[in-house]
Design a protein around this motif. Structure first.
Motif, mmCIF file in Angstrom:
data_model
loop_
_atom_site.group_PDB
_atom_site.id
_atom_site.type_symbol
_atom_site.label_atom_id
_atom_site.label_comp_id
_atom_site.label_asym_id
_atom_site.label_seq_id
_atom_site.Cartn_x
_atom_site.Cartn_y
_atom_site.Cartn_z
ATOM 1 N N ARG A 175 0.848 -1.224 0.381
ATOM 2 C CA ARG A 175 0.108 -0.026 0.020
ATOM 3 C C ARG A 175 0.805 1.505 -0.116
ATOM 4 O O ARG A 175 0.288 2.437 -0.450
ATOM 5 C CB ARG A 175 -1.029 0.151 1.150
ATOM 6 N N LEU A 176 1.787 1.284 0.516
ATOM 7 C CA LEU A 176 3.099 2.017 0.570
ATOM 8 C C LEU A 176 2.928 2.895 -1.295
ATOM 9 O O LEU A 176 3.626 3.771 -1.173
ATOM 10 C CB LEU A 176 4.428 1.686 1.022
ATOM 11 N N THR B 219 0.631 4.597 -3.824
ATOM 12 C CA THR B 219 -0.124 6.178 -3.324
ATOM 13 C C THR B 219 1.797 7.077 -2.584
ATOM 14 O O THR B 219 2.431 6.371 -2.079
ATOM 15 C CB THR B 219 -0.991 6.378 -2.083
ATOM 16 N N ARG C 148 2.449 10.600 -1.049
ATOM 17 C CA ARG C 148 1.676 11.373 0.075
ATOM 18 C C ARG C 148 2.783 12.617 0.739
ATOM 19 O O ARG C 148 3.953 11.752 1.309
ATOM 20 C CB ARG C 148 1.231 10.588 1.762
ATOM 21 N N GLU D 146 2.646 14.745 2.505
ATOM 22 C CA GLU D 146 2.672 15.468 4.163
ATOM 23 C C GLU D 146 3.343 14.595 5.205
ATOM 24 O O GLU D 146 3.783 14.315 5.808
ATOM 25 C CB GLU D 146 1.489 15.346 4.083
ATOM 26 N N SER D 147 3.117 13.096 4.938
ATOM 27 C CA SER D 147 3.614 12.297 5.489
ATOM 28 C C SER D 147 5.240 11.877 4.945
ATOM 29 O O SER D 147 5.639 11.079 3.449
ATOM 30 C CB SER D 147 3.166 10.371 5.296
ATOM 31 N N PRO D 148 6.706 12.234 6.298
ATOM 32 C CA PRO D 148 7.708 11.714 5.479
ATOM 33 C C PRO D 148 8.007 9.937 5.058
ATOM 34 O O PRO D 148 8.895 9.979 4.947
ATOM 35 C CB PRO D 148 8.252 11.697 6.661
ATOM 36 N N MET D 149 7.167 9.899 6.183
ATOM 37 C CA MET D 149 7.262 8.206 5.574
ATOM 38 C C MET D 149 7.102 7.553 4.568
ATOM 39 O O MET D 149 7.826 6.801 3.763
ATOM 40 C CB MET D 149 6.684 7.184 7.046
ATOM 41 N N SER D 150 6.344 8.070 3.906
ATOM 42 C CA SER D 150 5.387 8.114 2.114
ATOM 43 C C SER D 150 7.102 8.361 1.480
ATOM 44 O O SER D 150 7.807 7.718 0.287
ATOM 45 C CB SER D 150 4.306 9.325 1.484
ATOM 46 N N PHE E 3 6.751 13.888 14.020
ATOM 47 C CA PHE E 3 5.686 13.943 15.338
ATOM 48 C C PHE E 3 5.963 15.220 16.212
ATOM 49 O O PHE E 3 7.296 14.809 17.381
ATOM 50 C CB PHE E 3 6.426 13.046 16.169
ATOM 51 N N ASN E 4 4.980 15.527 16.310
ATOM 52 C CA ASN E 4 5.063 16.973 17.280
ATOM 53 C C ASN E 4 4.620 16.641 18.322
ATOM 54 O O ASN E 4 4.725 16.573 19.582
ATOM 55 C CB ASN E 4 4.304 18.266 17.149
ATOM 56 N N ALA E 5 3.750 14.785 19.007
ATOM 57 C CA ALA E 5 3.723 14.426 19.337
ATOM 58 C C ALA E 5 4.796 14.297 20.976
ATOM 59 O O ALA E 5 4.075 13.488 22.585
ATOM 60 C CB ALA E 5 2.417 13.260 19.599
ATOM 61 N N TRP F 246 11.951 14.376 19.718
ATOM 62 C CA TRP F 246 11.725 14.215 18.273
ATOM 63 C C TRP F 246 11.705 15.271 17.993
ATOM 64 O O TRP F 246 11.983 15.667 16.780
ATOM 65 C CB TRP F 246 11.363 13.054 17.893
ATOM 66 N N ARG G 179 -1.886 13.621 8.973
ATOM 67 C CA ARG G 179 -1.036 13.688 7.988
ATOM 68 C C ARG G 179 0.162 12.755 8.129
ATOM 69 O O ARG G 179 0.582 12.930 6.844
ATOM 70 C CB ARG G 179 -0.319 15.387 8.574
ATOM 71 N N CYS G 180 0.529 11.821 9.104
ATOM 72 C CA CYS G 180 2.304 10.915 8.815
ATOM 73 C C CYS G 180 1.327 9.814 8.105
ATOM 74 O O CYS G 180 2.277 9.541 7.497
ATOM 75 C CB CYS G 180 2.651 11.370 9.779
ATOM 76 N N PRO H 187 1.102 7.281 5.974
ATOM 77 C CA PRO H 187 1.996 6.854 4.401
ATOM 78 C C PRO H 187 1.105 6.311 3.094
ATOM 79 O O PRO H 187 1.940 6.491 2.303
ATOM 80 C CB PRO H 187 2.970 5.974 4.873
ATOM 81 N N THR H 188 -0.014 5.551 3.811
ATOM 82 C CA THR H 188 -0.713 4.957 2.670
ATOM 83 C C THR H 188 -1.872 6.253 2.919
ATOM 84 O O THR H 188 -2.558 5.718 1.822
ATOM 85 C CB THR H 188 -0.687 3.625 3.115
ATOM 86 N N GLN I 77 2.560 6.863 16.854
ATOM 87 C CA GLN I 77 3.791 7.814 17.546
ATOM 88 C C GLN I 77 3.694 9.557 18.011
ATOM 89 O O GLN I 77 3.296 10.187 18.356
ATOM 90 C CB GLN I 77 4.840 7.895 16.622
ATOM 91 N N SER I 78 2.431 9.722 16.438
ATOM 92 C CA SER I 78 2.034 10.878 16.177
ATOM 93 C C SER I 78 1.004 11.390 17.497
ATOM 94 O O SER I 78 0.721 13.019 17.678
ATOM 95 C CB SER I 78 1.713 11.603 14.746
ATOM 96 N N PRO J 266 -0.795 12.708 20.234
ATOM 97 C CA PRO J 266 -0.096 13.627 21.734
ATOM 98 C C PRO J 266 -1.323 12.994 23.021
ATOM 99 O O PRO J 266 -1.489 12.772 24.216
ATOM 100 C CB PRO J 266 -0.709 14.804 21.870
#
Lengths: 313, 177
Positions: free
Chosen positions: A89-90, A93, A95, A97-101, A172-174, A178, B67-68, B70-71, B97-98, B100
């Motif tokens: 699925r990676l 698409t 994305r 906005e997503s660093p992982m993408s 990850f602002n949560a 990091w 937002r984070c 990836p799919t 992880q994202s 809070p």
């Protein structure tokens, strides 16, 4: 005033009492990704600078480790997934906005690229290698002719890969530990440094080792500078980030971070490299190994500690 | 349309009925939960105060989990509800992880799972299961943009707070204080 929090009805695996959803796989991948980025960056750089003759280990030999490191890293990433059969699925698409993408697509480009690079040097390194088919020889010729363009692409993608290993976490602002934009450059510099350490270890040429040791000393300096700024930034930020920094300034990660990452992983190898440049005879594998261990411990500690830092509970 | 929930911390007794109702309604696996009770004790006896909060996904306006992803498995549907498409989720853990609020968990089947504001019940015109069963009626749910909805009326007359507003997620659970 004393404040206590109880969360009742909750004992979810990997989430309570502390978030721990990412284990050894992620730091292993971040380390191997950074290492691969480092080797590729300098292989590309010294090719563009027309130093192939003088920098044989950098351009020719060390890149053979890159596909291995990237494939092992990808295996680690795959092992980390909890819904593995859906990993494809990676790639259905993009994305933005997503660093992982971003990372998944970068790996999709850089892994084959590193293999092509290695293939173009295979017959030079293994003189008895035979491609067996004529078309493969023609392909090899084409690649060798376009090596310089490949070198540019490799340098560019290596920087994205190196920065991405940091941005993956910093987005990850949560997780207050990091959530700092300095993590991208810091992981890039650390990755370049581990790449250099590997090449220096492999190199048999005195000239090459000297050039690379000087570069590595510069990178270690930049890395120490960025780490100081990391903590300055935390201590001047909001309460959650001050608490995050305390994990390394007296908290549970203090010893492992300062001993293995800063002293044994950066300062000590830097001193040994300076002595080596001054003409003292030092077995080159010692600083290299220390830098590699330091680089891995750094990523491991950041991933572990980052998951503990939080806003609530 | 903007679905939101208000939780009256003065009325909540921490009975965990909302937790059990959710687990039953949504077939949440044993040992997991989509909502939970927090007991926040401040001070020491005799000067002690306790605040009880029924918490769940905040269905944030600025949702970092979406937002984070990836799919694109994590997405926002009508009314601002944050949902996960199980067949698109790879279980990478980025959204966990994202968050809070630690509102997401890894389902034993591999995908990530979370509160849906019971959107399958909303489609039938019913309230979410947790709201429906609350014995003290301390949960108010509805459309924030409709001034006559339960949640809008509750927020109008009372002081309220949201959790960790400094995380910048614009959460949509409002705690009446």
């Amino acid at each position: 005033m004393k404040e206590e929090l109880f969360v009742s009805g909750r004992n979810i695996p990997y989430i309570d009492p502390y978030l721990n959803i990412w284990h050894w796989e992620i730091p292993v991948y971040l380390f191997l990704g950074g290492l691969a980025a480092g080797i590729m960056f300098f292989a590309g750089y010294f090719t563009i600078m027309r130093k192939e003759k003088e920098m044989q280990a950098t351009v020719k030999y060390a890149p053979f480790l890159v596909p291995v490191a990237l494939v092992l890293g990808l295996i680690a990433l795959f092992l980390d997934l909890k819904h593995q059969l859906y990993f494809w699925r990676l790639y259905t698409t993009i994305r933005l906005e997503s660093p992982m993408s971003w990372g998944a697509w970068t790996l999709m480009l850089i892994t084959p690229l590193s293999m092509v690079w290695v293939a173009s040097y295979t017959r030079e390194v293994f003189s008895r290698w035979d491609w067996k088919f004529k078309i493969l020889y023609q392909l090899e010729e084409l690649i060798i002719k376009n090596r310089k363009s490949l070198a540019w692409a490799m340098m560019f993608l290596a920087v994205i890969l190196g920065v991405y290993t940091g941005i993956l976490l910093s987005a990850f602002n949560a997780r207050p530990l990091w959530n700092t934009s300095i993590l991208g450059p810091l992981f890039l510099v650390s990755g370049l440094s581990t790449g250099l350490a590997t090449i220096i270890w492999m190199s048999k040429s005195k000239y090459e080792r000297k050039v690379l040791s000087r570069l590595d000393l510069m990178l270690i300096g930049v890395e120490l500078f960025l780490i100081i700024h990391l903590f300055m930034g935390f201590l001047a930020a909001s309460e959650v980030q001050i608490e995050a920094a305390q994990l390394f300034l007296g908290g549970e990660f203090t010893v492992v971070f300062w001993v293995f990452v800063i002293i044994l992983g950066l300062i000590f190898p830097a001193i040994m490299e300076i002595l080596e440049l001054r003409g003292f005879h030092i077995p080159i594998w010692i600083p290299s190994l220390l830098i590699l261990i330091g680089g891995f411990v750094f990523r491991y500690v950041m991933v572990e500690a980052g998951q503990i830092t939080r806003y609530l509970y | 349309m903007r679905y939101a929930m208000a939780i009256d911390t003065k009325k909540c007794v921490g009975c965990s009925d909302c937790v059990v109702a959710c687990q039953t309604e949504n077939n949440v696996p044993h040992g997991y939960c989509r909502d939970w009770i927090v007991e926040n004790v401040v001070g020491s006896y005799p000067n002690v105060e306790i605040e009880l909060r029924s918490e769940r996904c905040n269905h944030c306006d600025n949702s970092p989990c979406v937002r984070c992803c990836p799919t694109g498995a994590s997405h926002i549907v009508e009314g601002g509800i944050v949902k996960v498409t199980h067949s698109e989720c790879i279980g990478c853990g980025a959204c966990i992880q994202s968050c809070p609020y630690d509102a997401r968990y890894s389902h034993p089947d591999g995908y990530v799972d979370k509160c849906t504001f019971c959107d399958h019940r909303l489609a039938l015109g019913q309230d979410p299961a947790c709201v429906e069963v609350c014995p003290t009626s301390c949960l108010y749910f509805g459309d924030l943009e409709d001034p006559n909805s339960e949640v809008a009326k509750a927020l109008k007359n009372r002081n309220w707070k949201v959790l960790a507003p400094e995380a910048g997620t614009k959460p949509q659970l409002y705690f009446l204080t």
